[in-house]
Design an enzyme around this catalytic site. Structure first.
Site, PDB file in Angstrom:
ATOM      1  N   HIS A  13      19.939  -1.854  90.402  1.00  0.00           N
ATOM      2  CA  HIS A  13      21.203  -2.720  90.719  1.00  0.00           C
ATOM      3  C   HIS A  13      22.528  -1.863  90.590  1.00  0.00           C
ATOM      4  CE1 HIS A  13      21.913  -6.849  92.038  1.00  0.00           C
ATOM      5  NE2 HIS A  13      22.994  -6.476  91.841  1.00  0.00           N
TER       6      HIS A  13
ATOM      7  N   ARG B 265      24.134  -2.302  87.044  1.00  0.00           N
ATOM      8  CA  ARG B 265      24.976  -3.500  86.779  1.00  0.00           C
ATOM      9  C   ARG B 265      23.912  -4.455  86.195  1.00  0.00           C
ATOM     10  NH1 ARG B 265      29.399  -3.195  90.557  1.00  0.00           N
ATOM     11  NH2 ARG B 265      29.460  -5.296  91.211  1.00  0.00           N
TER      12      ARG B 265
ATOM     13  N   ASP C 217      17.533   2.790  95.772  1.00  0.00           N
ATOM     14  CA  ASP C 217      18.961   2.965  95.783  1.00  0.00           C
ATOM     15  C   ASP C 217      19.421   3.452  94.314  1.00  0.00           C
ATOM     16  OD1 ASP C 217      19.257   0.513  94.360  1.00  0.00           O
ATOM     17  OD2 ASP C 217      20.050  -0.557  95.883  1.00  0.00           O
TER      18      ASP C 217
HETATM   19  N1  FMN Z   1      22.663  -6.137  95.149  1.00  0.00           N
HETATM   20  C1  FMN Z   1      22.353  -7.278  95.843  1.00  0.00           C
HETATM   21  O1  FMN Z   1      21.294  -7.454  96.061  1.00  0.00           O
HETATM   22  N2  FMN Z   1      23.147  -8.193  96.243  1.00  0.00           N
HETATM   23  C2  FMN Z   1      24.526  -8.134  96.230  1.00  0.00           C
HETATM   24  O2  FMN Z   1      25.445  -9.005  96.594  1.00  0.00           O
HETATM   25  C3  FMN Z   1      25.128  -7.077  95.562  1.00  0.00           C
HETATM   26  N3  FMN Z   1      26.207  -6.988  95.285  1.00  0.00           N
HETATM   27  C4  FMN Z   1      26.758  -5.584  94.967  1.00  0.00           C
HETATM   28  C5  FMN Z   1      28.191  -5.566  94.852  1.00  0.00           C
HETATM   29  C6  FMN Z   1      28.966  -4.334  94.464  1.00  0.00           C
HETATM   30  C7  FMN Z   1      30.175  -4.004  94.358  1.00  0.00           C
HETATM   31  C8  FMN Z   1      28.017  -3.269  93.903  1.00  0.00           C
HETATM   32  C9  FMN Z   1      28.434  -1.986  93.587  1.00  0.00           C
HETATM   33  C10 FMN Z   1      26.705  -3.463  94.115  1.00  0.00           C
HETATM   34  C11 FMN Z   1      26.053  -4.786  94.574  1.00  0.00           C
HETATM   35  N4  FMN Z   1      24.472  -5.054  94.344  1.00  0.00           N
HETATM   36  C12 FMN Z   1      24.205  -6.040  95.257  1.00  0.00           C
HETATM   37  C13 FMN Z   1      23.740  -3.889  94.401  1.00  0.00           C
HETATM   38  C14 FMN Z   1      23.748  -2.869  95.282  1.00  0.00           C
HETATM   39  O3  FMN Z   1      22.912  -3.528  96.475  1.00  0.00           O
HETATM   40  C15 FMN Z   1      22.774  -1.611  95.071  1.00  0.00           C
HETATM   41  O4  FMN Z   1      21.649  -1.859  94.416  1.00  0.00           O
HETATM   42  C16 FMN Z   1      23.554  -0.512  94.039  1.00  0.00           C
HETATM   43  O5  FMN Z   1      24.888  -0.560  94.444  1.00  0.00           O
HETATM   44  C17 FMN Z   1      22.979   0.673  94.381  1.00  0.00           C
HETATM   45  O6  FMN Z   1      23.738   1.631  93.238  1.00  0.00           O
HETATM   46  P1  FMN Z   1      24.979   2.541  93.865  1.00  0.00           P
HETATM   47  O7  FMN Z   1      26.238   1.663  93.786  1.00  0.00           O
HETATM   48  O8  FMN Z   1      25.133   3.576  92.914  1.00  0.00           O
HETATM   49  O9  FMN Z   1      24.668   3.263  95.327  1.00  0.00           O
END
Ligand code: FMN
Length: 384
Positions: free
Chosen positions: A279, A282, A310
């Protein structure tokens, strides 16, 4: 001007100036010590290229086939919530950028434009993510709407039993729905953002949450933890996946798998694809990076379902390394989100162009003109 940006890092710098601090930190930050967030970038420096030479690379291919569809590059845009805070109608802008780049777009469950409208206005190959899972009826209704809108792929996020401890999010708000005075002042220093996002109706609203949130709480105004944390279901388990498999006739993808055993369980339940993910650092801080576990997962389930991943992808070279280790495709998170925050649809489009041309150049310099020919022989893992 986003056209001048040469790298994702430059788009990130532009984004930092363009949107208020609380929005930038929302995109940028990770959980707790941000160990996983940093590791997601460092992991790429431990994998070196071992190029071949003297191969005619005048014609190069980077397209892939995913779930029976051709995609123009080995990546797609992953789901990111609250995009309406970064650019006006951010979800439509991102989806339109994906459409022009010929890659799919995964619409977050917490979008500020309805899935029907995103499909209609972007012309993109849209996949729908389901994130909130307080009850099955809600997920069933999203699945039904997605099917009616012609969406073929449903992505169930599985790494969010509870909301990650993102301390900056709590810090930017004096109460869950009120920015603190420093951030209010900072918003005033960004008049272009104020007009672009807030004029004339104020904060945008979540469009796909149905009755999950009380009607007076559907505004994106507020700390993400306060808004989303209350609706996540900690009870989500494999029985829910089995149930969803039964009601969803399209392709089903689990996002947030890390263990080989879980990947095998997904295969056994008839799941069509997985996204290895922490994620973006996060959720569980200290979680391994997906590049650490990709080879063992590929060895166990390749050919039985589609393996995507990812986390930390900011360069074409990063993407090529993942494909060489056996991934079918990479999902972009912050890379395109920075672009969106830097310059709306044009910024997201620029991010995709940069990555496409970087992938193309890396293939040429590796002497591997066809992405399907990439394998681990082009890489060597370096000692830590
Ligand atoms: N993942 C979800 O499955 N649902 C979401 O709503 C979601 N919101 C995100 C919002 C932000 C601003 C970010 C940065 C990530 C979010 N993610 C969410 C995770 C992303 O889908 C993904 O797993 C992650 O950003 C990948 O890492 P990277 O940002 O280093 O490429």
């Amino acid at each position: 001007d986003v056209q001048r940006a040469q790298s994702i890092e430059e788009l990130r710098a532009m984004a930092r100036k363009r949107v208020p601090n609380f929005c930038f930190e929302y995109v940028e930050g990770g959980a707790e010590e941000e160990i996983s967030l940093r590791h997601n970038r460092e992991v790429f420096t431990r994998i070196g290229f071992l190029p071949r030479t003297l191969v005619d690379v005048s014609v190069r291919r980077q397209g892939r086939r995913l779930f029976g569809q051709d995609i123009a590059s080995p990546f797609l845009i992953g789901p990111t919530g609250f995009s309406g805070l970064l650019a006006r109608e951010g979800d439509v802008a991102m989806a339109s950028a994906a459409a022009s780049a010929g890659v799919p777009f995964v619409l977050t469950n917490v979008s500020t434009t309805s899935l029907e409208e995103v499909v209609r206005r972007s012309g993109a190959q849209v996949w729908q993510q389901v994130y909130l899972y307080r009850d099955r009826a809600f997920v069933a209704s999203v699945a039904q709407r997605a099917q009616a809108a012609g969406i073929g792929v449903l992505v169930l996020t599985t790494d969010s039993a509870v909301y990650g401890k993102r301390e900056w999010d709590a810090r930017n708000f004096s109460s869950p729905r009120r920015l603190d005075w420093r951030n209010k002042l900072d918003v005033l220093r960004h008049p272009r953002w104020l007009i672009d996002i807030l004029y004339p109706h104020g904060f945008p609203r979540f469009a796909n949450l149905g009755d999950l949130l009380p009607p007076d709480q559907t505004s994106v105004r507020g700390a993400a933890a306060a808004i989303l944390g209350q609706s996540l279901s900690a009870a989500l388990d494999w029985a829910d996946v089995q149930w969803l498999r039964g009601i969803w006739p399209g392709k089903l993808v689990l996002k947030g798998v890390m263990q080989v055993e879980d990947a095998q369980r997904a295969v056994a339940l008839g799941v069509d694809g997985i996204v290895l993910s922490n994620h973006g650092g996060r959720q569980l801080d200290g979680a391994l990076s997906t590049m650490d576990v990709l080879p063992e997962v590929v060895a166990a389930v390749k050919g039985q379902l589609t393996v995507m991943l990812d986390g930390g992808f900011r360069r074409g070279a990063d993407i090529v390394k993942a494909i060489a280790l056996g991934a079918d495709a990479v999902l972009l998170g912050r890379a395109t989100t920075y672009g969106l925050a830097a310059g709306g649809q044009a910024g997201a489009t620029r991010a995709l162009e940069i990555l496409r041309s970087e992938v193309d150049r890396v293939l040429a310099l590796l002497a591997c003109p066809d992405i399907d020919q990439l394998d681990a022989s082009y890489l060597r893992r370096l000692q830590a």
